[in-house]
Design a protein around this motif. Structure first.
Motif, mmCIF file in Angstrom:
data_model
loop_
_atom_site.group_PDB
_atom_site.id
_atom_site.type_symbol
_atom_site.label_atom_id
_atom_site.label_comp_id
_atom_site.label_asym_id
_atom_site.label_seq_id
_atom_site.Cartn_x
_atom_site.Cartn_y
_atom_site.Cartn_z
ATOM 1 N N ASP A 2 0.923 -1.120 -0.038
ATOM 2 C CA ASP A 2 0.101 -0.055 -0.001
ATOM 3 C C ASP A 2 0.939 1.342 0.029
ATOM 4 O O ASP A 2 1.378 1.380 1.016
ATOM 5 N N THR A 3 0.841 1.994 -1.153
ATOM 6 C CA THR A 3 1.917 2.938 -1.294
ATOM 7 C C THR A 3 1.285 4.346 -0.356
ATOM 8 O O THR A 3 1.895 5.227 -0.266
ATOM 9 N N ASP A 4 -0.053 4.129 0.254
ATOM 10 C CA ASP A 4 -0.360 5.440 0.911
ATOM 11 C C ASP A 4 -0.222 5.010 2.334
ATOM 12 O O ASP A 4 -0.782 5.941 3.325
ATOM 13 N N ASP A 5 0.252 3.795 2.791
ATOM 14 C CA ASP A 5 0.487 3.574 3.942
ATOM 15 C C ASP A 5 1.768 4.040 4.544
ATOM 16 O O ASP A 5 2.723 3.358 4.262
ATOM 17 N N ILE A 6 1.845 4.715 5.666
ATOM 18 C CA ILE A 6 3.108 5.400 6.176
ATOM 19 C C ILE A 6 3.644 4.438 7.349
ATOM 20 O O ILE A 6 4.876 4.686 7.638
ATOM 21 N N GLY A 7 2.824 3.456 7.744
ATOM 22 C CA GLY A 7 3.377 2.606 8.873
ATOM 23 C C GLY A 7 2.930 2.770 10.259
ATOM 24 O O GLY A 7 1.749 3.760 10.349
ATOM 25 N N GLY A 10 5.449 7.781 11.255
ATOM 26 C CA GLY A 10 5.479 8.531 10.303
ATOM 27 C C GLY A 10 6.382 9.648 10.638
ATOM 28 O O GLY A 10 7.010 9.851 11.723
ATOM 29 N N THR A 73 5.613 -0.445 6.087
ATOM 30 C CA THR A 73 4.338 -0.406 6.127
ATOM 31 C C THR A 73 3.404 -0.816 7.256
ATOM 32 O O THR A 73 4.182 -1.907 7.857
ATOM 33 N N THR A 74 2.450 -0.812 7.669
ATOM 34 C CA THR A 74 1.684 -1.436 8.736
ATOM 35 C C THR A 74 1.900 -2.886 8.425
ATOM 36 O O THR A 74 1.925 -3.591 9.509
ATOM 37 N N ALA A 75 1.352 -3.214 7.254
ATOM 38 C CA ALA A 75 1.613 -4.724 6.948
ATOM 39 C C ALA A 75 2.594 -5.319 7.348
ATOM 40 O O ALA A 75 2.934 -6.519 7.724
ATOM 41 N N ARG A 276 7.380 7.478 0.519
ATOM 42 C CA ARG A 276 5.918 7.302 0.579
ATOM 43 C C ARG A 276 5.373 8.561 1.197
ATOM 44 O O ARG A 276 4.447 9.214 1.065
#
Length: 283
Positions: A2-7, A10, A73-75, A276
């Motif tokens: 997910d390119t919109d996920d900062i983790g 941030g 990322t969060t994932a 990102r």
């Protein structure tokens, strides 16, 4: 991905501000010296790890895990946590005092490792010269409860402020002692096998070239940055001059590392996270 996920954190987090510092390599070593003083935790490591045979491989794996939780990322962070929990769930060790078998993922042991690690990161960064307010330090501890959850801890059971960390250390100190395993581990941490071949072996088969002396300087600084009570357990006096010398050393190292071009100081996970963040800002 997910390119919109900062983790989990941030660019506005205290965590990113602290982990921007390459001098945290000293903090990682400091945390290992601290962790070795817990007999049960040390037994869990000694009986389940090949760290002596693969010291640098273990270091790289640990650094990659930390970088993933901070910058992935969060994932990616959650997947890394699942892998670590699965690994720990299979591990058992024997208490060196009671002979009792225990799981290495006991909450008390996970909490000890977590606290010593995050306290080492933020205190080393601050003593190296990173400007952090008391509120930011508390914010860092609170943010790091997210990484505690990844290893299986209840975030509410983990110290979330500097005062809570101090209280935690006071509560756990009666359990800490210098054991044979702690002494052997500390010696290994201070003089591990050096992978570089920049100078020929000399007396006793030791490589005393520049990498060895550089590493000894880093190890000595990490040891000197320990809390006075921990230094006393290692047989030192914990004098103010010890702390002052270590602080001068870590500040000098921070200045030296700041001169290294950013592209060499930042790992791929950190670079990807910043890219990102830049895309999200521009969107």
């Amino acid at each position: 991905m997910d390119t919109d996920d900062i983790g989990l954190f941030g660019p506005g987090s205290v965590t990113w501000k602290v982990h921007e510092e390459p001098v945290l390599i000293v903090a990682g070593l400091r945390s290992l010296y601290l962790q070795a003083l817990h007999p049960r935790a040390m037994a869990g490591v000694a009986q389940n790890s090949n760290y002596r045979a693969d010291a640098w491989g273990r270091l790289v794996r640990t650094a990659t895990y930390v970088a993933t939780t901070i910058y992935g990322t969060t994932a990616e962070a959650e997947a890394a946590g699942r892998r670590l929990r699965g690994l720990h769930a299979r591990m058992r060790a024997t208490d060196p005092v009671t002979g009792e078998e225990f799981r290495v993922d006991e909450p008390d042991l996970l909490r000890w490792v977590h606290v010593t690690e995050v306290e080492s990161f933020v205190s080393t960064a601050r003593r190296a010269g990173l400007a952090l307010t008391d509120d930011e330090v508390d914010g860092y501890y609170t943010e790091q409860r997210r990484t505690a959850a990844l290893v299986g801890l209840d975030p509410a059971s983990v110290p979330g402020t500097a005062a809570e960390v101090d209280a935690y250390y006071r509560a756990v100190r009666p359990e800490l002692r210098m054991t044979r395993e702690a002494a052997e581990t500390a010696l290994f941490l201070t003089a591990p096998p050096i992978p570089w071949k920049l100078s020929p072996p000399v007396k006793l088969g030791l490589n005393l070239g520049p990498p060895r002396w550089a590493y000894l300087g880093v190890a000595g600084t990490a040891l000197g940055l320990l809390p006075p009570w921990a230094l006393r357990l290692y047989g030192g006096l914990g004098l103010p001059t010890t702390a002052l010398s270590a602080e001068v050393g870590v500040r000098a190292l921070r200045l030296a590392l700041a001169a290294v071009p950013r592209r060499y100081r930042e790992g791929p996970l950190q670079q990807a996270a910043k890219e990102r963040a830049a895309r999200l800002t521009a969107a």
